[in-house]
Design a protein around this motif. Structure first.
Motif, short mmCIF file in Angstrom:
data_model
loop_
_atom_site.label_atom_id
_atom_site.label_comp_id
_atom_site.label_asym_id
_atom_site.label_seq_id
_atom_site.Cartn_x
_atom_site.Cartn_y
_atom_site.Cartn_z
N LYS A 37 8.13 41.71 -35.59
CA LYS A 37 7.57 43.07 -35.61
C LYS A 37 7.08 43.49 -36.99
O LYS A 37 6.22 44.37 -37.11
CB LYS A 37 8.65 44.06 -35.12
CG LYS A 37 8.18 45.51 -35.07
CD LYS A 37 9.22 46.43 -34.43
CE LYS A 37 8.76 47.88 -34.55
NZ LYS A 37 9.21 48.70 -33.43
N GLN A 38 7.62 42.86 -38.03
CA GLN A 38 7.17 43.20 -39.38
C GLN A 38 5.71 42.81 -39.59
O GLN A 38 5.00 43.43 -40.37
CB GLN A 38 8.03 42.48 -40.44
CG GLN A 38 9.53 42.79 -40.34
CD GLN A 38 9.82 44.27 -40.41
OE1 GLN A 38 9.34 44.96 -41.29
NE2 GLN A 38 10.60 44.78 -39.46
N TYR B 233 3.49 41.65 -36.81
CA TYR B 233 2.63 41.76 -35.63
C TYR B 233 2.98 42.98 -34.80
O TYR B 233 4.11 43.47 -34.84
CB TYR B 233 2.81 40.52 -34.73
CG TYR B 233 2.47 39.22 -35.40
CD1 TYR B 233 1.14 38.80 -35.49
CD2 TYR B 233 3.46 38.40 -35.94
CE1 TYR B 233 0.82 37.59 -36.11
CE2 TYR B 233 3.15 37.20 -36.56
CZ TYR B 233 1.83 36.80 -36.65
OH TYR B 233 1.52 35.61 -37.25
N ILE B 234 2.02 43.42 -34.00
CA ILE B 234 2.33 44.29 -32.88
C ILE B 234 3.08 43.43 -31.87
O ILE B 234 2.63 42.33 -31.53
CB ILE B 234 1.04 44.84 -32.24
CG1 ILE B 234 0.29 45.75 -33.22
CG2 ILE B 234 1.34 45.56 -30.93
CD1 ILE B 234 -1.15 46.05 -32.80
N ILE B 235 4.22 43.91 -31.40
CA ILE B 235 4.97 43.16 -30.38
C ILE B 235 5.10 44.03 -29.13
O ILE B 235 5.45 45.20 -29.20
CB ILE B 235 6.35 42.68 -30.87
CG1 ILE B 235 7.26 43.85 -31.26
CG2 ILE B 235 6.21 41.70 -32.04
CD1 ILE B 235 8.74 43.44 -31.47
N VAL C 55 -0.46 52.87 -31.41
CA VAL C 55 0.36 51.74 -31.88
C VAL C 55 0.22 51.58 -33.39
O VAL C 55 1.21 51.41 -34.11
CB VAL C 55 -0.02 50.45 -31.13
CG1 VAL C 55 0.62 49.23 -31.78
CG2 VAL C 55 0.38 50.54 -29.66
N LYS D 191 3.18 52.10 -36.25
CA LYS D 191 3.53 51.10 -37.28
C LYS D 191 3.43 51.74 -38.66
O LYS D 191 4.31 51.56 -39.51
CB LYS D 191 2.58 49.91 -37.22
CG LYS D 191 2.59 49.09 -35.96
CD LYS D 191 3.83 48.24 -35.83
CE LYS D 191 3.53 46.76 -35.91
NZ LYS D 191 4.73 45.97 -35.51
#
Lengths: 245, 245
Positions: free
Chosen positions: A126-127, A129-131, B143, B147
């Motif tokens: 998650k750091q 990429y979008i997950i 999204v 983030k």
């Protein structure tokens, strides 16, 4: 880097990782057996709960296939699970359950736990990429399970959103469009070779995570990668090692 | 508990909180002005960036209304923002930007920051409730912003999913169905009275969070609750105090 991985620049454009959930992210079999066993103990009902769980799961693909073939209108996985549950309770001779008890049992599929490597791996991925989920599970199933298992999704993509089940094209094309990305910017992470084959056909990047005990000790398929998937890993933490360095 | 709140048992059934995002969760105006100003300084372009941001936002509702009225096919907020951006660059006499620079500018709406109370409040609310966006923003906007701002959503519900903008009925009915809940199990959290009026009409519970500087020092509407919303709070942390005790 071994010969089965393309690695390097081919993966540099990946922005989102979309995960199959049942089997890949969560150990549904151990979770459901545990849930059923606890229910049985509480209610004083004896049954072969492992066989019950396996039979329940065995109805999964046929149930979706009837929807996929247009033999019935859209019904999400919670509806299909409930229909199968009612049939199995009858088949296993388990009688006199209240409607509330049946609903509780059906929600076993909302109380799934991750594999031991799942949360550490997802947290690292998650750091960078979008997950997101990419699952035939319903939105409530995926959201409840994420709460239960502590899965740190950025978004939840479900068959419910496109009203199609994998491997219908609408699901692969749908998740790519959902994130406004190009196919090569989306990596499908799955423990199932068939799923990755379909994802690759639509231009997605592919990561195979081996889960050789998903179906228990007698699992007969998806025991290893069957193609040169972009990444092949033995766990979600190994996937994070590969992708996050 | 003050007279504007119903509180108590009426809220006991709430399972999911769905949040308006622009203004309620993120301070879009400060964020976009800051983003534009940094761009201008880097490129040596002088402009009244606050006026630019306000004019950009002023095109938001009319742009959506053309879609809502069927005057054009579905176009998400990123498309509408870009059309408005191109017109404003012309209007403000800002020339010779590359396509990459225009794309970068348009993504100012993906780099929004929360109000100071947002992350602490959401983090506490997430312990007890499903928390989700309920926004006219696109999925990529929501999204990316999550983030950027560290927003711990359980799920992202966007106008993109139903291809309708608030306040079309499809959005309110859509988000309730998305989570498989009854209307009274879903609480709409918004800084805008009109949004809560619509939500209440569909049976949702309502929480007003006051954001009197969303539109800057000259904000003329939504300076206070205009009805007896179920909860009225001055911040997301105060909302958490009310709902989580």
């Amino acid at each position: 880097m071994d010969g089965t991985n393309k690695g390097g620049s081919g993966l540099a454009g990946v922005k989102a990782l979309v995960f199959d959930v049942f089997g890949t992210v969560v150990d549904w079999r151990t979770s459901v057996i545990g849930d059923l066993t606890a229910f049985g103990q509480q209610k004083g009902i004896e049954a072969d709960w492992a066989a019950f769980a396996d039979a329940w799961r065995a109805g999964y693909a046929p149930g979706m296939d009837r929807v996929r073939k247009g033999e019935r209108p859209w019904a999400n996985i919670d509806v299909l699970h409930r229909e199968r549950l009612d049939a199995l309770l009858d088949q296993f001779g388990i009688e006199n359950l209240s409607e509330a008890e049946k609903r509780h049992l059906n929600l076993a599929w909302h109380r799934l736990s991750g594999w031991p490597d799942t949360v550490p791996g997802l947290t690292r991925l998650k750091q960078r990429y979008i997950i997101s989920t990419f699952s035939n599970g319903s939105v409530p199933c995926l959201v409840d399970t994420a709460k239960h298992a502590g899965l740190p999704w950025d978004a939840v993509f479900s068959a419910d959103i496109v009203r199609h089940f994998k491997p219908d094209p609408e699901t692969y094309l749908g998740v790519i469009a959902f994130f406004g990305l190009q196919p090569h910017e989306v990596m499908l992470v799955a423990a199932h070779n068939y799923d990755l084959r379909h994802g690759r056909a639509y231009g997605m990047r592919t990561a195979y995570v081996n889960r050789p005990t998903e179906y228990g000790p007698r699992q007969s398929k998806d025991l290893a990668a069957e193609s040169d998937w972009d990444v092949v890993a033995g766990s979600m933490t190994e996937l994070a090692d590969r992708l996050c360095g």
